[in-house]
Design an enzyme around this catalytic site. Sequence first.
Site, PDB file in Angstrom:
ATOM      1  N   PRO A 292      25.912  20.267  11.176  1.00 25.17           N
ATOM      2  CA  PRO A 292      25.107  20.246  10.765  1.00 25.17           C
ATOM      3  C   PRO A 292      24.600  19.879   9.617  1.00 25.17           C
ATOM      4  CG  PRO A 292      24.993  22.348  11.100  1.00 25.17           C
ATOM      5  CD  PRO A 292      25.974  21.896  11.636  1.00 25.17           C
ATOM      6  N   GLY A 293      23.916  18.170   9.024  1.00 28.19           N
ATOM      7  CA  GLY A 293      23.828  18.119   7.598  1.00 28.19           C
ATOM      8  C   GLY A 293      22.541  18.233   6.951  1.00 28.19           C
ATOM      9  N   ARG A 331      15.536   6.703   0.547  1.00 26.45           N
ATOM     10  CA  ARG A 331      14.997   6.435   1.635  1.00 26.45           C
ATOM     11  C   ARG A 331      14.381   5.925   2.804  1.00 26.45           C
ATOM     12  NH1 ARG A 331      14.542  11.207   4.971  1.00 26.45           N
ATOM     13  NH2 ARG A 331      16.222  10.002   6.598  1.00 26.45           N
ATOM     14  N   TYR A 335      15.190   3.256   5.068  1.00 29.11           N
ATOM     15  CA  TYR A 335      15.320   3.724   6.770  1.00 29.11           C
ATOM     16  C   TYR A 335      13.747   3.706   6.505  1.00 29.11           C
ATOM     17  CZ  TYR A 335      19.593   5.819   4.760  1.00 29.11           C
ATOM     18  OH  TYR A 335      20.729   6.160   4.658  1.00 29.11           O
ATOM     19  N   CYS A 362      12.193  -1.281 -11.535  1.00 25.36           N
ATOM     20  CA  CYS A 362      11.343  -3.119 -11.611  1.00 25.36           C
ATOM     21  C   CYS A 362      12.033  -3.208 -10.244  1.00 25.36           C
ATOM     22  CB  CYS A 362      12.278  -3.554 -12.253  1.00 25.36           C
ATOM     23  SG  CYS A 362      12.088  -2.978 -14.424  1.00 25.36           S
ATOM     24  N   GLU A 363      11.231  -3.338  -9.332  1.00 24.22           N
ATOM     25  CA  GLU A 363      11.089  -3.420  -7.540  1.00 24.22           C
ATOM     26  C   GLU A 363      10.194  -3.519  -7.118  1.00 24.22           C
ATOM     27  OE1 GLU A 363      15.404  -3.091  -6.619  1.00 24.22           O
ATOM     28  OE2 GLU A 363      14.341  -3.474  -4.940  1.00 24.22           O
TER      29      GLU A 363
END
Length: 432
Positions: A292-293, A331, A335, A362-363
């Site tokens: 597990p992480g 994230r 995702y 800057c996006e």
Amino acid sequence: MILHSHLDTNEQGHLTIGGMDTVALAKEFGTPAYIMDEAAIRARFRTYLTAARTHFGENALPAFASKALCFTEIYRIAAEEGLGIDCVSGGELYTAKRASFPAERIYFHGNNKTDADLKQALDMGVGTIVVDNADELLALDALASNAGKTQRILLRITPGIDPHTHRAIRTGNVDSKFGNAIVTGGAMEITKLALSLSNVRLVGFHCHVGSQIFDLSPFRDAADIMMRYIADVKRETGFVTEELNLGGGLAARYTEVDATVDYADAIAKIAAIVRNKAQEMDVAMPRVILEPGRSLVAEAGITLYTVGGVKEIPGFKNYISVDGGMPDNPRYALYQSEYTALIANRAADPADYRATVAGRCCESGDLIGEDMPIQRASRGDILAVLTTGAYNYSMASNYNRLPRPPVILVRDGVARVAVRRESFEDLVRNDV
Ligand code: LLP
């Protein structure tokens, strides 16, 4: 309690983590900053270890997938708690060595380990290398022979679970870049090859079906398929599998909508399936490794930011801009991951405002979340994003030349720096 049991509010209405005031922590350590509740991490490590030993047997081992969170102190904590670790790069191995992590409890992963990586692992005495493919297997056998060693290995197998059946699964399918598929015959081929070599010692197999999985059915399917494979290998080659690594993947709770996973119960259920299958297939119960992480560290962490400005575009949306963003948490950009955010200095107020939380890059895609329920905010407020303990610090970048935030561990009312904030000098250290 706010989302997790280590988060709450105090008399001033401030968000607390492990009983400590987050507004005071922001003042002391600056923002952005990752704050992690060490007791929550240790408690989760123990839950896994106890459940694994109880349900799979005393020799079972959870190996923390350190891609989720990697720095020296987390390896020391994992070592103290008796866990193994999964490393995927020379950098992770190097950090583990720096932490004096017991090398025999390291599982070294990756679908493209270089010769340098393999040599490093051999030199360090890494306990187990999880071999991905035949090229790597042959290279390892030759390098181990040069080093006068016989390396303990597992083979990575893709169980071939249809990702359309379980949408969260992305790594266990036949066309994955990882491992060797059973259905194509690739798995059996590499198994025979491994058994024919003299400087690797095959002990078993590894599979990992995916990440952020709430439903136990993919694990059930994986256990079923892997135990069948173990029986097939025994029938075809006589090889008795000593060890089965079932990977990671259990989910963490990011928002109120997410269920709270009972990890001990999940482990008990998966263990029951593996045991039944072993009996049914008439093979010995292997030693089981879990990997597990996210579920070990995600919930323990929060990120604190300072609000710079609030922009309301009537008829469209409201923006709250913070002093971090995709470099410390990519994230949402990658995702569209959902998070819970709140204004830490008004955490007891109702979250009756809705805003898109924007980073400072800057996006336009630099967002922490869109249309998030949150308290009203103004410049200077502290904004907290919850459940950022996994795949945030470890995925952080220096985009826009932003220094990476520090990692602060809180425990028993004491906050200590585990990773210092990067300085501008750190940013130019390798510039010539
Ligand atoms: N073992 C192997 C071989 C893996 O590839 C992974 C994750 C794990 C264990 C741990 O899985 P966990 O328990 O954390 O789900 N960056 C993505 C997650 C990528 C996971 C990659 N492999 C994210 O931020 O969601």
